[in-house]
Scaffold this motif. Structure first.
Motif, short mmCIF file in Angstrom:
data_model
loop_
_atom_site.label_atom_id
_atom_site.label_comp_id
_atom_site.label_asym_id
_atom_site.label_seq_id
_atom_site.Cartn_x
_atom_site.Cartn_y
_atom_site.Cartn_z
N LEU A 240 0.97 -1.13 -0.05
CA LEU A 240 0.03 -0.05 0.00
C LEU A 240 0.97 1.26 -0.09
O LEU A 240 1.93 1.42 0.65
CB LEU A 240 -0.97 0.00 1.27
CG LEU A 240 -1.93 -1.29 1.17
CD1 LEU A 240 -2.26 -1.54 2.60
CD2 LEU A 240 -3.00 -1.05 0.20
N ARG B 66 4.09 -10.63 -7.33
CA ARG B 66 2.75 -10.64 -7.68
C ARG B 66 2.47 -9.38 -8.50
O ARG B 66 1.26 -9.05 -9.19
CB ARG B 66 1.85 -10.38 -6.39
CG ARG B 66 1.57 -11.58 -5.57
CD ARG B 66 0.27 -11.51 -4.40
NE ARG B 66 1.29 -10.80 -3.21
CZ ARG B 66 0.56 -9.92 -2.35
NH1 ARG B 66 -0.65 -9.80 -2.44
NH2 ARG B 66 0.97 -9.39 -1.26
N MET B 67 3.39 -8.62 -8.94
CA MET B 67 3.16 -7.34 -9.62
C MET B 67 3.67 -7.88 -11.11
O MET B 67 2.82 -7.44 -12.09
CB MET B 67 4.27 -6.25 -9.46
CG MET B 67 4.01 -5.58 -8.05
SD MET B 67 5.62 -4.49 -7.60
CE MET B 67 5.57 -4.49 -5.93
N HIS C 200 2.21 -16.04 -3.41
CA HIS C 200 3.23 -15.00 -3.60
C HIS C 200 4.13 -15.18 -4.65
O HIS C 200 4.53 -14.63 -5.62
CB HIS C 200 3.77 -14.39 -2.39
CG HIS C 200 4.50 -13.10 -2.69
ND1 HIS C 200 3.85 -11.93 -2.86
CD2 HIS C 200 5.64 -12.94 -2.69
CE1 HIS C 200 4.70 -10.91 -3.11
NE2 HIS C 200 5.86 -11.64 -2.78
N ASP D 8 1.20 -17.59 -9.88
CA ASP D 8 1.24 -17.04 -11.20
C ASP D 8 2.26 -17.63 -12.05
O ASP D 8 1.95 -18.13 -13.24
CB ASP D 8 1.74 -15.68 -10.93
CG ASP D 8 1.36 -14.68 -12.03
OD1 ASP D 8 0.75 -15.14 -12.92
OD2 ASP D 8 1.46 -13.25 -11.92
N PHE E 108 -4.88 -2.41 -5.93
CA PHE E 108 -3.78 -3.32 -5.25
C PHE E 108 -2.58 -3.51 -6.53
O PHE E 108 -2.52 -4.58 -6.96
CB PHE E 108 -4.07 -4.52 -4.39
CG PHE E 108 -4.91 -4.31 -3.48
CD1 PHE E 108 -4.18 -4.09 -2.25
CD2 PHE E 108 -6.21 -4.15 -3.65
CE1 PHE E 108 -5.20 -3.76 -0.88
CE2 PHE E 108 -6.96 -3.73 -2.29
CZ PHE E 108 -6.45 -3.47 -1.01
N GLU E 109 -1.73 -2.24 -6.77
CA GLU E 109 -0.85 -2.52 -7.75
C GLU E 109 0.30 -3.63 -7.36
O GLU E 109 0.86 -4.31 -8.29
CB GLU E 109 -0.11 -1.25 -8.04
CG GLU E 109 -0.93 -0.07 -8.58
CD GLU E 109 -1.31 -0.26 -9.82
OE1 GLU E 109 -0.84 -1.08 -10.59
OE2 GLU E 109 -2.31 0.80 -10.31
N ASN E 110 0.43 -3.93 -6.18
CA ASN E 110 1.57 -5.09 -5.80
C ASN E 110 0.99 -6.30 -6.20
O ASN E 110 1.65 -7.30 -6.09
CB ASN E 110 1.60 -5.02 -4.31
CG ASN E 110 0.33 -5.27 -3.44
OD1 ASN E 110 -0.35 -4.79 -3.72
ND2 ASN E 110 0.51 -6.01 -2.49
N ALA E 111 -0.36 -6.34 -6.66
CA ALA E 111 -0.86 -7.43 -7.10
C ALA E 111 -1.46 -7.57 -8.46
O ALA E 111 -2.31 -8.56 -8.81
CB ALA E 111 -2.00 -8.14 -6.01
N ALA E 112 -0.86 -6.82 -9.22
CA ALA E 112 -1.26 -6.49 -10.49
C ALA E 112 -1.17 -7.62 -11.55
O ALA E 112 -2.19 -7.70 -12.38
CB ALA E 112 -0.63 -5.41 -11.13
N SER E 113 -0.41 -8.76 -11.37
CA SER E 113 -0.25 -9.80 -12.22
C SER E 113 -0.86 -11.00 -11.54
O SER E 113 -1.56 -11.69 -12.13
CB SER E 113 1.17 -10.00 -12.26
OG SER E 113 1.32 -11.26 -13.17
N THR E 114 -0.61 -11.11 -10.32
CA THR E 114 -1.37 -12.43 -9.67
C THR E 114 -2.60 -12.29 -9.41
O THR E 114 -3.40 -13.13 -9.14
CB THR E 114 -0.37 -12.72 -8.19
OG1 THR E 114 0.95 -12.90 -8.66
CG2 THR E 114 -0.79 -13.99 -7.70
N HIS F 182 -3.72 -10.17 0.25
CA HIS F 182 -3.80 -10.71 1.32
C HIS F 182 -4.86 -10.00 2.17
O HIS F 182 -4.92 -8.53 2.09
CB HIS F 182 -2.31 -10.62 1.84
CG HIS F 182 -1.98 -11.32 3.43
ND1 HIS F 182 -2.60 -11.03 4.37
CD2 HIS F 182 -1.71 -12.44 3.41
CE1 HIS F 182 -2.27 -11.91 5.31
NE2 HIS F 182 -1.62 -12.70 4.89
N GLU G 239 -3.72 -6.97 3.99
CA GLU G 239 -3.53 -5.78 2.84
C GLU G 239 -4.80 -5.09 2.85
O GLU G 239 -4.97 -3.88 2.90
CB GLU G 239 -2.92 -6.05 1.67
CG GLU G 239 -1.41 -6.55 1.78
CD GLU G 239 -0.99 -7.42 0.35
OE1 GLU G 239 0.17 -7.66 0.24
OE2 GLU G 239 -1.85 -7.78 -0.46
#
Lengths: 331, 534
Positions: A73, A293-294, B335, B339, B360-366, B370, B373
Motif C-alpha cells: 500500500l 505479484r506485480m 506470492h 502466477d 492493489f498494484e502490488n498484485a497487478a499480475s497475480t 492478502h 493488506e
C-alpha cells in the motif's frame, strides 16, 4: 582433525616443491613462466566454465528472501534495500551484499541460560574479519600491479601510498600486510577453536586459509626481511604480462615459493568454495526483486501436471452437492 | 500432548557441544518422538506417486528398489539442470557457520546435523562425490561421501527436521536457502516412495475434495453455515456466505483449518463479520476450499497440482479478483509460485477495493490480495467503525509467520491492523520478529503428535520470546496470521509458557468491529465476557 593435518601437509609440500625445484636453473623457467601461465589459463577457463554452468540452469521461480517490508500500500514505507521491488533496488541490495557483506552483518549469537532462557547477542567478529580480509586482499592485489606494468598507473601508486599512510618502519609497513595476517589468522583460529565450526570444517576449508596465510607470509618476508631484487621481479612480471616472458637470473627461492603458492591458489580457485566470488552474484534469493505479484515470472520448463478439474469434482460429488443445494454446472 | 513426559526444565537442558567424532560416517538414530510416520500406500497410489508401500521410518528394511541409487542420481541431475538455486547452493557454501545457531531445531536440540550448513552438507557430500571433479579426486578430504542407505536415512531424518522457514537464508552471506535444499531433498526421497503421512494424506484429500481435511462439499457448506449461525448468536446479525455462486466480484480462499480448527474458527467469524459489514460481493468455493498447499512441503509438482484449482475456480465463477485469508505457507505459494506455475491470470482484473477504490498494484499480475493488506486499507480509509476496547481483555504480541515475513515482506500490514483493533499490543525482542522471526517449530508438514518432542524443541525459541513477554508485559495472547501457527502454537505455549492463548488477527478485528444493527456485545467471538462485562 585429519583434514587439518592433511591441509598443513599439502601446504608444506607446496612450499617445498619450489624451494627445492627453483635451485635448478633449468626448472626456474618452469616455476617462473610455465606454471604461472598454466595457472592463469586454468583459472580463466575454470571460472568461465563454472559460471556458464550455473547460468545454464534456469531460475524457474522467483524465490527472493525478503528481509524487510514489501511494497504494497502506498502509505506503508517499503524497504527498498531489504525487499527491493525493482531492478534498481536489487542492484543496491546486491552492492550492499558484495561490498559490505550485509547479511553477515546481521549475525547474532544465541546463548542458552537456565530456565531455559535464550539470549541473542550481536556477533560482528566474523563480519569484521571477513570484510578486513577481503579488502586487504584486494588492496594487496592492486598493489602488485606495479610488478606488471611500467609506468605504474597513478591509481595504483595512490592505493599503495594510502596503504602506507602511517609511514611506520623502513621499508614502510603496509597496513594491509598486518590486516591480512590478523584477519586470516582470526578466521583460521576461529575454525579451530569454535567446536561447531571445527565440526563442519573440511580440508577444503583449512587449506585455502593456510595457503593464503603462506602467501602473505612469504610476501612479507620478501619485503621486510629477505629482500629480493625488485628490478628482476618486475622484469619477469612485465614479460609475463606482455607475452614476452624473460627469466632474469638471481631472484632467489623465496620469490619462487611465493609465486608458486599464488599459482596454486589461482589454479585451485575454480574447483573450490572460493567460487563464492562468482556465485554470490547469481544467488536467486538475493538477486531477484520481490515483485512476484506485480510481474509474472516465467519458468522456461513449466510443464503440464495432472489436475483434478472442477468437472471431475462435480461428477464425483454431484449427488451430495445437489442435496446440499450447492450450485452445479450440470444439473 | 498427554504422553509427553519430559519437563520443560529437562527438555531445556541442551548440549551444543558436537561429538568428538566427525559426521562424515553416516549415522542416524531415528528416535521416537522426533520423526513423523511414513506415508500410507493408498495416498501415494491415489496421487500416482512412485513406490507406494507400507513403511515406517524406523523400519530396518526400507524396501528400496534395486536401482534406487540410479534413481536418486538421475533425480539430482535433473534438478541441478532445472534449478539454478540448487546448483549454486551446492557449490558456494564456505561453511562460515553464520547459519549454525539460527535454526530453531538446532537451538532446541543441539543436534549438529540440524545446523543448516550441515543439513545441506548431507546432500552436498553426495553431490560432490558424484557430480564434481574435485570430489571424485579428493573424496572425504573435501567432504565427499558415497551414497548408501544410512546416508538416505540421514536425509530423511533431517529433511523432515527442517520446516523450510528460511531464517538461515536471511543470515547467509550468499543467501543460501535451506528451504530450497530441503525441498530438493524431499523430492529425491519422494522418488523412492519415502514421504510422510501427515503430508501425503492431506495432499490426496486436497486433490480429491479441494481441502486438506478431506471435507466434501456438503460438509464444507455445513461448517460454513454453522459458523454463520454461531455468528448470529454472538452478534445478532445474520450474515450471508455464498458458496460456489457465479456472478460475484471476489473469490475468497482461506486455509481449510479456518472452518474446522480452533482457534482458527474465531478468525473465520472475524472475516465473515468484516465482509458482511462492508457489503463485500464475494463467494467461497468448495472446489477451491483450501488456500493452504501441502504440495509446497512435498514437491513442485504437487504444489502446482493443488494450486491449479484457485485460478481454475476463479475463472469458472467469473470473479474479478481473489482475496486470501490468514495463512503462512499458503501465501508463499500464492506470492512466489502461483502466477508462474498456473498463470497468467489474464481473465482476472487488477484487484481494486470496492470500498476504498484502492488499486492493489502490488498484485497487478497475480490478482490475489492478502486479507491484512485489504483490511489495513479499509482501516486507513476509515471504512470501519472499530472499538478497540472490546479487546481490552487481551494483552497481545505478534508472531510473524515465516513465509509472510521472509517470502513476502508482509510485516507492517498486520501490525497496522492490530494497533487499530486493540489497545494492548507489545512487540517481542527484535531478534525474534519480522525477518528474524522464529518458526512455530511445526511448519512444513511436521506438526504431528508423534513428532511432539521435536516440535517442542523447535518451538523453544518462539515460546521463549513469548515467555519473556508474559513476564515483562503480562501478555496473554499471541497473535499470528498462519493456520499452522494456530494449530501448533497452542500446545507449544501450553508446554513452555502456560497461560498464553493464540488467535488470528481477524479474530480481533471481528471483536472490535462495530456492526450496524448488532446486539449489545457482552462477549468476544469466543463467547468470553468482555472486560467490564464479566
Amino acid at each position: 582433525m585429519i583434514s587439518l593435518w592433511f591441509s598443513i601437509i599439502v601446504v608444506v609440500i607446496l612450499i617445498l616443491i619450489p624451494t627445492i625445484g627453483s635451485s635448478s636453473a633449468a626448472l626456474q623457467s618452469l616455476f617462473g613462466i610455465v606454471i604461472p601461465y598454466a595457472a592463469i589459463i586454468t583459472f580463466l577457463a575454470g571460472f568461465v566454465y563454472r559460471v556458464l554452468n550455473w547460468a545454464k540452469s534456469p531460475v524457474p521461480f522467483r524465490i527472493t528472501t525478503t528481509c524487510g517490508q514489501q511494497k504494497s500500500l502506498p502509505w506503508i514505507k517499503n524497504s527498498k534495500l531489504e525487499a527491493p521491488h525493482n531492478a534498481w533496488g536489487v542492484v543496491r541490495r546486491m552492492a550492499l551484499e558484495i561490498f559490505f557483506f550485509r547479511s553477515l552483518f546481521r549475525n547474532t549469537k544465541v546463548e542458552l541460560r537456565d530456565g531455559p532462557r535464550l539470549v541473542y547477542g550481536s556477533s560482528k567478529w566474523l563480519w569484521a574479519a571477513g570484510l578486513a580480509f577481503h579488502y586487504s586482499f584486494l588492496v594487496i592485489f592492486i598493489r602488485h600491479f606495479k610488478y606488471f606494468v611500467e609506468p605504474i598507473p597513478g591509481w595504483v601508486s595512490l592505493v599503495q601510498s594510502l596503504d602506507a599512510f602511517f609511514q611506520i618502519g623502513l621499508p614502510v609497513i603496509f597496513l594491509t600486510d598486518a590486516v591480512i595476517l590478523a584477519s586470516v589468522g582470526y578466521l583460521f583460529f576461529r575454525r579451530l577453536c569454535d567446536d561447531k565450526i571445527r565440526y563442519i570444517s573440511h580440508a577444503a576449508d583449512y587449506f585455502p586459509l593456510l595457503l593464503i596465510l603462506s602467501i602473505a607470509t612469504t610476501g612479507i618476508l620478501m619485503r621486510y626481511f629477505f629482500k629480493v631484487d625488485i628490478v628482476n621481479v618486475k622484469q619477469l612480471g612485465t614479460g609475463l604480462l606482455s607475452f614476452n616472458p624473460h627469466l632474469p637470473q638471481g631472484i632467489g627461492p623465496l620469490f619462487y615459493v611465493h609465486l608458486f603458492l599464488v599459482c596454486t591458489l589461482i589454479a585451485y580457485f575454480p574447483f573450490s568454495k572460493l567460487m563464492h566470488l562468482g556465485g554470490v552474484f547469481l544467488s536467486p534469493t538475493r538477486n531477484l526483486a520481490n515483485n512476484n505479484r506485480m510481474k509474472r515470472h516465467q519458468n522456461v520448463w513449466n510443464f503440464p501436471v495432472k489436475m483434478h478439474t472442477y468437472d471431475e469434482y462435480e461428477e464425483e460429488f454431484h449427488k451430495v452437492m445437489k442435496a446440499a443445494d450447492i450450485p452445479l454446472d450440470k444439473e | 500432548m498427554a504422553e509427553f513426559k519430559l519437563k520443560p526444565e529437562e527438555l531445556g537442558r541442551i548440549n551444543y557441544q558436537p561429538p568428538r567424532k566427525g559426521w562424515m560416517d553416516p549415522h542416524v538414530d531415528i528416535r521416537k518422538g522426533t520423526y513423523c510416520y511414513g506415508a500410507v500406500p493408498e495416498t501415494l497410489r491415489y496421487l500416482d506417486l512412485p513406490f507406494p508401500k507400507k513403511w515406517q521410518p524406523n523400519d530396518a528394511d526400507w524396501q528400496l528398489p534395486p536401482n534406487w541409487k540410479e534413481i536418486i542420481f538421475e533425480g539430482m541431475r535433473q534438478r541441478l539442470n532445472k534449478f539454478r538455486s540448487f546448483k549454486i547452493f551446492m557449490d558456494v557454501c564456505v561453511r562460515c557457520g553464520a547459519c549454525a545457531d539460527k535454526c530453531h531445531y538446532f537451538i532446541g536440540s543441539g543436534d549438529p546435523k540440524n545446523m543448516p550448513v550441515l543439513r545441506a552438507e548431507l546432500l552436498r557430500s553426495v553431490y560432490r562425490r558424484d557430480f564434481t571433479l574435485a570430489g571424485k579426486l579428493m573424496g572425504k578430504m573435501i567432504g565427499a561421501r558415497e551414497l548408501n542407505e544410512e546416508v538416505l536415512r540421514e536425509w530423511f531424518y533431517y529433511f523432515y527436521q527442517c520446516t523450510e522457514c528460511r531464517r538461515c537464508s536471511v543470515f547467509c552471506p550468499y543467501g543460501i536457502d535451506t528451504a530450497e535444499i530441503t525441498m530438493m531433498g524431499r523430492e529425491l526421497l519422494n522418488l523412492l516412495g519415502l514421504s510422510i503421512e501427515w503430508i501425503c494424506t492431506p495432499l490426496s484429500n486436497c486433490f480429491r475434495t479441494g481441502n486438506h481435511l478431506g471435507i466434501q462439499p456438503h460438509g464444507f457448506k455445513d461448517s460454513i453455515e454453522f459458523a454463520v449461525d454461531e455468528l448470529a448468536e454472538l452478534t445478532g446479525i445474520q450474515v450471508n456466505v455464498p458458496i460456489n455462486e457465479k456472478g460475484h466480484d471476489i473469490l475468497f480462499v482461506t486455509p481449510s483449518a479456518d472452518y474446522f480448527g480452533s482457534p482458527h474458527y474465531f478468525t473465520l467469524l472475524g472475516y465473515f463479520s468484516l465482509f458482511h459489514e462492508i457489503g463485500l460481493n464475494y463467494t467461497m468455493s468448495s472446489y477451491a476450499s483450501d488456500g493452504g498447499n501441502f504440495g509446497l512441503f512435498h514437491s513442485h509438482e504437487m504444489m502446482k497440482r493443488l494450486n491449479s484449482k484457485i485460478y481454475l475456480e476463479a475463472e469458472r465463477l467469473g470473479v474479478k479478483w481473489i482475496l486470501g485469508g490468514e495463512c503462512g505457507h499458503m501465501w508463499r505459494v500464492l506470492h512466489q509460485y502461483m502466477d508462474t506455475m498456473n498463470g497468467p491470470a489474464d481473465f482476472l482484473q487488477v484487484p481494486k477495493s470496492p470500498m476504498t477504490g484502492t488499486v492493489f498494484e502490488n498484485a497487478a499480475s497475480t490478482k490475489m490480495v492478502h486479507i491484512t493488506e485489504f483490511t489495513a486499507d479499509l482501516i486507513k480509509h476509515n471504512k470501519l467503525k472499530l472499538d478497540p476496547s472490546r479487546n481490552n481483555h487481551w494483552r497481545a504480541t505478534f508472531h510473524d509467520s515465516c513465509n509472510p515475513a521472509r517470502a513476502m515482506g508482509l510485516i507492517e500490514e498486520p501490525r497496522y491492523v492490530i494497533r487499530n483493533v486493540m489497545n494492548h499490543f507489545y512487540e517481542m525482542p527484535e531478534n525474534t520478529i519480522k525477518e528474524q522471526t522464529f518458526c512455530c517449530g511445526s511448519g512444513s508438514g511436521l506438526g504431528t503428535d508423534e513428532n511432539m518432542e521435536m516440535r517442542l524443541r523447535g518451538g523453544l525459541p518462539r515460546a521463549n520470546a513469548v515467555k519473556h513477554m508474559k513476564e515483562t508485559k503480562d501478555v496473554n495472547l499471541l497473535l499470528c496470521i498462519c493456520a499452522i501457527d494456530k494449530a501448533t502454537l497452542p500446545p507449544l505455549l501450553e508446554y513452555w509458557v502456560p497461560g498464553v492463548e493464540v488467535a488470528g488477527v481477524h479474530e480481533l478485528v471481528g471483536n472490535a468491529l462495530v456492526m450496524k444493527g448488532e446486539k449489545v456485545r457482552d462477549t468476544d467471538l469466543r463467547g468470553q465476557p468482555l472486560q467490564g462485562k464479566e
